[in-house]
Each structure stands twice: as structure tokens, then as C-alpha cells.
Motif scaffolding. Structure first.
Motif, PDB file in Angstrom:
ATOM      1  N   THR A 286      63.450-108.568  62.541  1.00  0.00           N
ATOM      2  CA  THR A 286      64.448-107.632  62.009  1.00  0.00           C
ATOM      3  C   THR A 286      63.829-106.329  61.525  1.00  0.00           C
ATOM      4  OG1 THR A 286      64.234-108.534  59.768  1.00  0.00           O
ATOM      5  CG2 THR A 286      65.879-109.560  61.223  1.00  0.00           C
ATOM      6  N   PHE A 287      62.515-106.304  61.383  1.00  0.00           N
ATOM      7  CA  PHE A 287      61.767-105.173  60.823  1.00  0.00           C
ATOM      8  C   PHE A 287      62.280-104.799  59.432  1.00  0.00           C
ATOM      9  CE2 PHE A 287      60.514-105.389  65.101  1.00  0.00           C
ATOM     10  CZ  PHE A 287      59.149-105.185  65.010  1.00  0.00           C
ATOM     11  N   GLU A 288      62.678-105.852  58.718  1.00  0.00           N
ATOM     12  CA  GLU A 288      63.033-105.713  57.322  1.00  0.00           C
ATOM     13  C   GLU A 288      61.774-105.908  56.490  1.00  0.00           C
ATOM     14  OE1 GLU A 288      67.186-106.782  55.303  1.00  0.00           O
ATOM     15  OE2 GLU A 288      65.953-108.545  55.668  1.00  0.00           O
ATOM     16  N   THR A 289      61.648-105.115  55.449  1.00  0.00           N
ATOM     17  CA  THR A 289      60.523-105.254  54.534  1.00  0.00           C
ATOM     18  C   THR A 289      60.794-106.415  53.590  1.00  0.00           C
ATOM     19  OG1 THR A 289      61.471-103.773  52.874  1.00  0.00           O
ATOM     20  CG2 THR A 289      60.187-102.754  54.662  1.00  0.00           C
ATOM     21  N   SER A 290      59.969-106.541  52.568  1.00  0.00           N
ATOM     22  CA  SER A 290      60.172-107.594  51.570  1.00  0.00           C
ATOM     23  C   SER A 290      61.422-107.353  50.733  1.00  0.00           C
ATOM     24  CB  SER A 290      58.942-107.701  50.663  1.00  0.00           C
ATOM     25  OG  SER A 290      58.696-106.469  49.995  1.00  0.00           O
ATOM     26  N   GLN A 291      62.007-106.170  50.831  1.00  0.00           N
ATOM     27  CA  GLN A 291      63.235-105.837  50.099  1.00  0.00           C
ATOM     28  C   GLN A 291      64.398-105.853  51.079  1.00  0.00           C
ATOM     29  OE1 GLN A 291      65.412-105.658  47.402  1.00  0.00           O
ATOM     30  NE2 GLN A 291      63.876-104.381  46.360  1.00  0.00           N
ATOM     31  N   PRO A 292      65.352-106.766  50.947  1.00  0.00           N
ATOM     32  CA  PRO A 292      66.494-106.807  51.865  1.00  0.00           C
ATOM     33  C   PRO A 292      67.201-105.455  51.936  1.00  0.00           C
ATOM     34  CG  PRO A 292      66.466-108.762  50.479  1.00  0.00           C
ATOM     35  CD  PRO A 292      65.428-107.833  49.929  1.00  0.00           C
ATOM     36  N   GLY A 293      67.497-105.036  53.152  1.00  0.00           N
ATOM     37  CA  GLY A 293      68.191-103.762  53.338  1.00  0.00           C
ATOM     38  C   GLY A 293      67.279-102.586  53.556  1.00  0.00           C
ATOM     39  N   ILE A 294      65.977-102.768  53.343  1.00  0.00           N
ATOM     40  CA  ILE A 294      65.002-101.709  53.622  1.00  0.00           C
ATOM     41  C   ILE A 294      64.201-102.139  54.849  1.00  0.00           C
ATOM     42  CG2 ILE A 294      63.062-100.340  52.797  1.00  0.00           C
ATOM     43  CD1 ILE A 294      64.005-100.770  49.974  1.00  0.00           C
ATOM     44  N   HIS A 295      64.338-101.401  55.931  1.00  0.00           N
ATOM     45  CA  HIS A 295      63.635-101.681  57.174  1.00  0.00           C
ATOM     46  C   HIS A 295      62.531-100.632  57.372  1.00  0.00           C
ATOM     47  CE1 HIS A 295      66.890-104.451  58.641  1.00  0.00           C
ATOM     48  NE2 HIS A 295      67.577-103.730  57.779  1.00  0.00           N
ATOM     49  N   ALA A 296      61.635-100.899  58.277  1.00  0.00           N
ATOM     50  CA  ALA A 296      60.574 -99.932  58.582  1.00  0.00           C
ATOM     51  C   ALA A 296      60.171-100.091  60.036  1.00  0.00           C
ATOM     52  CB  ALA A 296      59.370-100.134  57.669  1.00  0.00           C
ATOM     53  N   ALA A 297      59.732 -98.989  60.634  1.00  0.00           N
ATOM     54  CA  ALA A 297      59.294 -98.990  62.029  1.00  0.00           C
ATOM     55  C   ALA A 297      58.253 -97.902  62.224  1.00  0.00           C
ATOM     56  CB  ALA A 297      60.493 -98.758  62.957  1.00  0.00           C
ATOM     57  N   GLY A 298      57.402 -98.091  63.234  1.00  0.00           N
ATOM     58  CA  GLY A 298      56.384 -97.090  63.535  1.00  0.00           C
ATOM     59  C   GLY A 298      55.041 -97.425  62.933  1.00  0.00           C
ATOM     60  N   ASP A 299      54.210 -96.417  62.816  1.00  0.00           N
ATOM     61  CA  ASP A 299      52.823 -96.624  62.385  1.00  0.00           C
ATOM     62  C   ASP A 299      52.695 -97.126  60.958  1.00  0.00           C
ATOM     63  OD1 ASP A 299      52.047 -95.775  64.851  1.00  0.00           O
ATOM     64  OD2 ASP A 299      51.195 -93.864  64.210  1.00  0.00           O
ATOM     65  N   ILE A 300      53.767 -97.087  60.194  1.00  0.00           N
ATOM     66  CA  ILE A 300      53.682 -97.485  58.788  1.00  0.00           C
ATOM     67  C   ILE A 300      53.837 -98.980  58.603  1.00  0.00           C
ATOM     68  CG2 ILE A 300      56.144 -97.315  58.167  1.00  0.00           C
ATOM     69  CD1 ILE A 300      55.145 -95.781  55.613  1.00  0.00           C
ATOM     70  N   VAL A 301      54.133 -99.751  59.663  1.00  0.00           N
ATOM     71  CA  VAL A 301      54.394-101.172  59.504  1.00  0.00           C
ATOM     72  C   VAL A 301      53.212-102.022  59.943  1.00  0.00           C
ATOM     73  CG1 VAL A 301      56.856-100.762  59.873  1.00  0.00           C
ATOM     74  CG2 VAL A 301      55.455-101.584  61.777  1.00  0.00           C
ATOM     75  N   SER A 302      53.199-103.248  59.401  1.00  0.00           N
ATOM     76  CA  SER A 302      52.174-104.215  59.746  1.00  0.00           C
ATOM     77  C   SER A 302      52.838-105.564  60.009  1.00  0.00           C
ATOM     78  CB  SER A 302      51.158-104.347  58.608  1.00  0.00           C
ATOM     79  OG  SER A 302      50.230-105.386  58.866  1.00  0.00           O
ATOM     80  N   TYR A 303      52.465-106.193  61.138  1.00  0.00           N
ATOM     81  CA  TYR A 303      52.910-107.540  61.460  1.00  0.00           C
ATOM     82  C   TYR A 303      51.954-108.069  62.531  1.00  0.00           C
ATOM     83  CZ  TYR A 303      55.167-105.120  65.404  1.00  0.00           C
ATOM     84  OH  TYR A 303      55.416-104.341  66.513  1.00  0.00           O
ATOM     85  N   PRO A 304      51.905-109.362  62.755  1.00  0.00           N
ATOM     86  CA  PRO A 304      50.961-109.898  63.743  1.00  0.00           C
ATOM     87  C   PRO A 304      51.188-109.289  65.124  1.00  0.00           C
ATOM     88  CG  PRO A 304      51.823-111.669  62.380  1.00  0.00           C
ATOM     89  CD  PRO A 304      52.609-110.439  62.025  1.00  0.00           C
ATOM     90  N   GLY A 305      50.117-108.774  65.711  1.00  0.00           N
ATOM     91  CA  GLY A 305      50.197-108.192  67.040  1.00  0.00           C
ATOM     92  C   GLY A 305      50.618-106.741  67.077  1.00  0.00           C
ATOM     93  N   LYS A 306      50.797-106.103  65.928  1.00  0.00           N
ATOM     94  CA  LYS A 306      51.249-104.712  65.876  1.00  0.00           C
ATOM     95  C   LYS A 306      50.303-103.789  66.645  1.00  0.00           C
ATOM     96  CE  LYS A 306      52.749-100.637  64.529  1.00  0.00           C
ATOM     97  NZ  LYS A 306      53.959-100.034  65.111  1.00  0.00           N
ATOM     98  N   LYS A 307      50.885-102.897  67.448  1.00  0.00           N
ATOM     99  CA  LYS A 307      50.134-101.853  68.144  1.00  0.00           C
ATOM    100  C   LYS A 307      50.720-100.498  67.764  1.00  0.00           C
ATOM    101  CE  LYS A 307      47.459-104.636  70.548  1.00  0.00           C
ATOM    102  NZ  LYS A 307      47.824-105.864  69.794  1.00  0.00           N
ATOM    103  N   LYS A 308      49.854 -99.565  67.415  1.00  0.00           N
ATOM    104  CA  LYS A 308      50.319 -98.243  66.993  1.00  0.00           C
ATOM    105  C   LYS A 308      50.545 -97.347  68.203  1.00  0.00           C
ATOM    106  CE  LYS A 308      48.595 -98.205  62.258  1.00  0.00           C
ATOM    107  NZ  LYS A 308      47.902 -97.435  61.213  1.00  0.00           N
ATOM    108  N   LEU A 309      51.649 -97.606  68.887  1.00  0.00           N
ATOM    109  CA  LEU A 309      52.061 -96.834  70.051  1.00  0.00           C
ATOM    110  C   LEU A 309      53.498 -96.376  69.849  1.00  0.00           C
ATOM    111  CD1 LEU A 309      50.700 -99.195  72.858  1.00  0.00           C
ATOM    112  CD2 LEU A 309      49.718 -96.995  72.172  1.00  0.00           C
ATOM    113  N   ILE A 310      53.833 -95.202  70.386  1.00  0.00           N
ATOM    114  CA  ILE A 310      55.204 -94.710  70.264  1.00  0.00           C
ATOM    115  C   ILE A 310      56.175 -95.703  70.892  1.00  0.00           C
ATOM    116  CG2 ILE A 310      56.800 -92.873  70.958  1.00  0.00           C
ATOM    117  CD1 ILE A 310      54.457 -90.919  70.822  1.00  0.00           C
ATOM    118  N   LEU A 311      55.821 -96.256  72.047  1.00  0.00           N
ATOM    119  CA  LEU A 311      56.666 -97.230  72.719  1.00  0.00           C
ATOM    120  C   LEU A 311      56.995 -98.400  71.802  1.00  0.00           C
ATOM    121  CD1 LEU A 311      57.983 -98.608  75.176  1.00  0.00           C
ATOM    122  CD2 LEU A 311      55.707 -99.420  75.817  1.00  0.00           C
ATOM    123  N   CYS A 312      55.996 -98.925  71.089  1.00  0.00           N
ATOM    124  CA  CYS A 312      56.229-100.043  70.171  1.00  0.00           C
ATOM    125  C   CYS A 312      57.154 -99.627  69.030  1.00  0.00           C
ATOM    126  CB  CYS A 312      54.902-100.559  69.637  1.00  0.00           C
ATOM    127  SG  CYS A 312      53.833-101.251  70.915  1.00  0.00           S
ATOM    128  N   GLY A 313      56.996 -98.401  68.566  1.00  0.00           N
ATOM    129  CA  GLY A 313      57.878 -97.912  67.512  1.00  0.00           C
ATOM    130  C   GLY A 313      59.334 -97.862  67.963  1.00  0.00           C
TER     131      GLY A 313
END
Length: 353
Positions: A286-313
Motif C-alpha cells: 500500500t506504500f503506507e508509512t507507520s502512520q495510517p493515511g500517510i503514504h510515501a513513494a520515490g527515493d524517500i522510501v525503504s522496503y525490501p528490494g527497493k530500487k531508486k529508479l523513476i520507474l519504481c517510483g
């Protein structure tokens, strides 16, 4: 005392107007959610425009090659029919969750939002310009002193007929100096860098060289020493220190500074969100942070397998938008719609009446 500005009501608030933030807003608008966009820079584009505007990007699906600037122009054109609200040159300083699950959000300039969901697409943080620290500049910012102003025609028109000094030696400074110097009736543009070594792609360097040869740009290998204002608080002159230590005085009306940008996580670090190495931890479903209702996407996020590419964002923004839509509009749950066949989506994009 002036009355407080009205609170902006919105389904979604997107923090960051880089490529991922723009696509995040597009996906939210496509789902029928109202969107407001905030960015600390005075124009959309983030790193794409500020750091590699004219460099080729070769891994965007369906585009053999495009520059950073072209990618942003395409994303803005795609987003335009959905008409989000824009709040550029502003930084979010406060975010609090209410008992009803909505968010009260405020910017440094006093702009306030009542948002159903928040999307942090701030890349590596809010880009802040490196500011000058010399005597005589107090009170000039925003009037006669401008850090990384936009490069659109309307912004450039603000400097028409004014005596301008552009400080910086990279692509950001050179592109602004060239664009202004090429305008009809513009006084010669002063360009200053600490040494006579400029860094940009070859076509831009050739433009600068041609403009120097014709006197449309006057170059100074020097550093700013001081500024002087008149009795009305208007910029009138600056002193610059030349390589031999001597001072030279320039008569000016405006000062444009492009001496680099520094990413800063800023207030995001104080919002109580789970982080890992200064990145926001998110649920990759869901790309939700630890706070329900706050999501994040792009280079600022971390999760297993994350790649810092525009396509992934772009992928992350899509899943975040759909997750938020399900929470905010549970009555609209249904089969996934496709722009190739959905009349509703085509209407939202202005392709059908």
C-alpha cells in the motif's frame, strides 16, 4: 493584522513535485480524488529539472530518450486535465493527525490544509538553495534576490529590462543566464562564478560562449562581497571581489543565485514516522508509512528490494493511490478501470464530454 487564509480542503495532499510526485497526483486525480501539491522549490520538476534538465534519461518505458526537462513537461501535460492545486515555493512544516483520521497540515507561509490522506514524494528531501551570506542582502529575497527562480516565460518576463547578475557556474545558472540574455531588449546579463570554468552540457556551453562573444553576457570570475540598497530598500549595487583581491562595483536591479541545492529531510523527521537510515519505512502493498493515511513513494522510501529508479517510483505511486482511494471512498470499490476502455477515466482526462 490580516485575516488568516482559508483552510484548503482536499482528499489528498502530495508533498513533492518531482516526477514521482507529479505521477502520484495524476493517479490520485484519475481515481477522482481532489489533489493539492506542495513543493519547496518555486517550480515543478525536482531533481529532473534542477540537476539534470538537459541530460538524457534512457529508461522511461516507451520513451527511447528524453531529457529531465522533457520528462517533467510530459508529466505536467498528462496531469493538466485533472487540475490539481499548486503551492510551489512552500515547505510543509507541520502535520498532525486528527481523531477523525484526517490531517491538519501547515506550510511555513501560513497556508493550511485539511487532507484526507498525505503522500510524501520528497525524493531525498526538500531541496533548499544554498544561500548567500554577505552584507546588504537583508529584506531583498523574493523582491530583488531570487534563488533558483523558474525558467518559464512568465518568470523570465519578470526580469525584462532589469540589470541582472546571475551567480553560479553549473547548468542551473547558465540556462537562466542564457534564457534571459536571449530576450529582445534585455540589458547585458552579468554572470559570475568563482572561476572561469563552467560546467554544463556542450550545447549550453556553446550558447553561453556565443552570448559572451556578442556582449549579451558579461562574465566575471569573482565572488560577491557586499550589496547596497537605496533608501526605499531596493537593490542598487553589489561589490564583487576579483581574483587579484580588488573590488569591482556593478549596478544592478536583480540578483539570481544558483549555487546548488541541498536536500534536507526537514520537518518530516519530526512527524513520528518509522524510518530506516533517514528513509521512510513503508508497506510495499500500500506504500503506507507507520502512520495510517500517510503514504510515501520515490527515493524517500525503504522496503525490501527497493530500487531508486523513476520507474519504481511510478509503480509505488500507483499502489499508494489505489490504497488511499479504497480507504477514502470505500463505496466506490469495484473492478479496476482502464484508460483504454473506461468512459469515466476518459472523461476525467478530457477525452470525452
Amino acid at each position: 493584522m490580516s485575516p488568516a487564509a482559508p483552510i484548503v480542503q482536499t482528499d489528498a495532499l502530495v508533498i513533492g513535485a518531482g516526477p514521482v510526485g507529479l505521477f502520484q497526483a495524476f493517479q490520485l486525480g484519475l481515481l477522482g480524488l481532489s489533489v493539492q501539491i506542495v513543493d519547496a522549490l518555486p517550480q515543478a520538476g525536482g531533481q529532473c529539472v534542477e540537476l539534470y534538465a538537459d541530460k538524457p534519461i534512457l529508461d522511461i518505458p516507451g520513451l527511447v530518450e528524453c531529457s529531465g526537462r522533457e520528462l517533467i513537461e510530459r508529466l505536467l501535460a498528462q496531469l493538466a486535465p485533472l487540475a490539481p492545486g499548486w503551492h510551489l515555493g512552500q515547505e510543509v512544516t507541520r502535520l498532525t493527525r486528527r481523531d477523525d483520521g484526517r490531517f491538519d497540515v501547515a506550510c511555513a507561509d501560513g497556508t493550511a490544509f485539511d487532507a484526507g490522506a498525505v503522500f510524501v514524494c520528497a525524493g531525498v528531501g526538500a531541496f533548499q538553495p544554498r544561500r548567500l551570506k554577505v552584507p546588504g542582502l537583508d529584506g531583498l529575497e523574493g523582491r530583488h534576490l531570487h534563488y533558483h527562480p523558474g525558467t518559464d516565460a512568465a518568470t523570465l518576463a519578470r526580469f525584462a529590462g532589469r540589470r541582472v547578475l546571475v551567480i553560479g557556474g553549473d547548468e542551473a545558472a547558465l540556462s537562466r543566464a542564457a534564457a534571459m540574455a536571449e530576450r529582445d531588449g534585455q540589458p547585458p546579463v552579468q554572470l559570475m562564478h568563482r572561476r572561469d570554468v563552467l560546467q554544463a552540457e556542450a550545447p549550453l556551453l556553446a550558447r553561453i560562449d556565443a552570448l559572451r562573444q556578442t556582449g549579451r553576457i558579461v562574465f566575471h570570475a569573482a565572488q560577491l562581497a557586499a550589496a547596497r540598497q537605496d533608501a526605499a530598500g531596493r537593490l542598487r549595487q553589489v561589490d564583487i571581489t576579483q581574483p587579484d583581491g580588488s573590488l569591482c562595483t556593478l549596478d544592478l536591479d536583480a540578483l539570481i543565485v544558483c549555487q546548488g541545492l541541498s536536500p534536507r529531510l526537514g520537518p518530516i523527521a519530526d512527524w513520528g514516522l518509522a524510518m530506516e537510515r533517514k528513509l521512510l519505512s513503508v508497506d510495499p502493498a500500500t506504500f503506507e508509512t507507520s502512520q495510517p493515511g500517510i503514504h510515501a513513494a520515490g527515493d524517500i522510501v525503504s522496503y525490501p528490494g527497493k530500487k531508486k529508479l523513476i520507474l519504481c517510483g511510478f509503480h509505488e505511486a500507483t499502489l499508494a493511490a489505489h490504497a488511499a482511494h479504497e480507504r477514502l471512498r470505500p463505496d466506490e470499490r469495484g473492478p479496476l478501470l482502464y484508460t483504454s476502455s473506461s468512459t469515466l477515466l476518459q472523461q476525467r482526462l478530457g477525452r470525452r464530454t
